[in-house]
Design a protein around this motif. Structure first.
Motif, PDB file in Angstrom:
ATOM      1  N   ALA A   1       0.702  -1.371   0.288  1.00  0.00           N
ATOM      2  CA  ALA A   1       0.037   0.159   0.082  1.00  0.00           C
ATOM      3  C   ALA A   1       0.668   1.334  -0.018  1.00  0.00           C
ATOM      4  N   SER A   2       2.182   1.195   0.600  1.00  0.00           N
ATOM      5  CA  SER A   2       2.819   2.234   0.616  1.00  0.00           C
ATOM      6  C   SER A   2       3.803   2.468  -0.609  1.00  0.00           C
ATOM      7  N   VAL A   3       3.778   1.434  -1.512  1.00  0.00           N
ATOM      8  CA  VAL A   3       4.717   1.693  -2.702  1.00  0.00           C
ATOM      9  C   VAL A   3       3.907   2.673  -3.888  1.00  0.00           C
ATOM     10  N   PRO A   4       4.598   3.522  -4.549  1.00  0.00           N
ATOM     11  CA  PRO A   4       3.956   4.388  -5.307  1.00  0.00           C
ATOM     12  C   PRO A   4       3.351   3.705  -6.453  1.00  0.00           C
TER      13      PRO A   4
ATOM     14  N   GLY B   1       4.627  -3.087  -9.985  1.00  0.00           N
ATOM     15  CA  GLY B   1       4.715  -4.113 -10.730  1.00  0.00           C
ATOM     16  C   GLY B   1       6.018  -4.720 -10.410  1.00  0.00           C
ATOM     17  N   GLY B   2       7.210  -3.846 -10.117  1.00  0.00           N
ATOM     18  CA  GLY B   2       8.322  -4.266  -9.791  1.00  0.00           C
ATOM     19  C   GLY B   2       8.280  -4.808  -8.366  1.00  0.00           C
ATOM     20  N   TYR B   3       7.731  -4.244  -7.337  1.00  0.00           N
ATOM     21  CA  TYR B   3       7.543  -4.438  -5.943  1.00  0.00           C
ATOM     22  C   TYR B   3       7.054  -5.778  -5.905  1.00  0.00           C
ATOM     23  N   ALA B   4       5.952  -5.974  -6.759  1.00  0.00           N
ATOM     24  CA  ALA B   4       5.210  -7.153  -6.722  1.00  0.00           C
ATOM     25  C   ALA B   4       6.004  -8.531  -7.109  1.00  0.00           C
ATOM     26  N   ALA B   5       6.673  -8.210  -8.123  1.00  0.00           N
ATOM     27  CA  ALA B   5       7.435  -9.272  -8.699  1.00  0.00           C
ATOM     28  C   ALA B   5       8.517  -9.582  -7.855  1.00  0.00           C
TER      29      ALA B   5
END
Length: 60
Positions: free
Chosen positions: A22-25, A30-34
């Motif tokens: 939730a805190s990721v822009p 997409g990169g955070y999820a991967a």
């Protein structure tokens, strides 16, 4: 390390990645999820593969 400890670590990291999502822009999700998916999957695999069974309770 026993399996219970590794499973707890994997669960904690899974929850932290989920809450941190939730805190990721918006542009970086997409990169955070991967990366999060790979890290979490590796932790769960490691807990099953390298975790030693609990020797305190005898199996029947």
């Amino acid at each position: 390390m026993n399996r219970n400890t590794l499973s707890f670590i994997a669960l904690a990291v899974s929850m932290l990645f989920g809450a941190g999502f939730a805190s990721v822009p918006e542009a970086a999700r997409g990169g955070y999820a991967a990366v999060g998916g790979v890290v979490v999957a590796l932790l769960w695999i490691a807990s099953g593969r390298f975790g030693r069974p609990d020797t305190a309770s005898p199996r029947r």
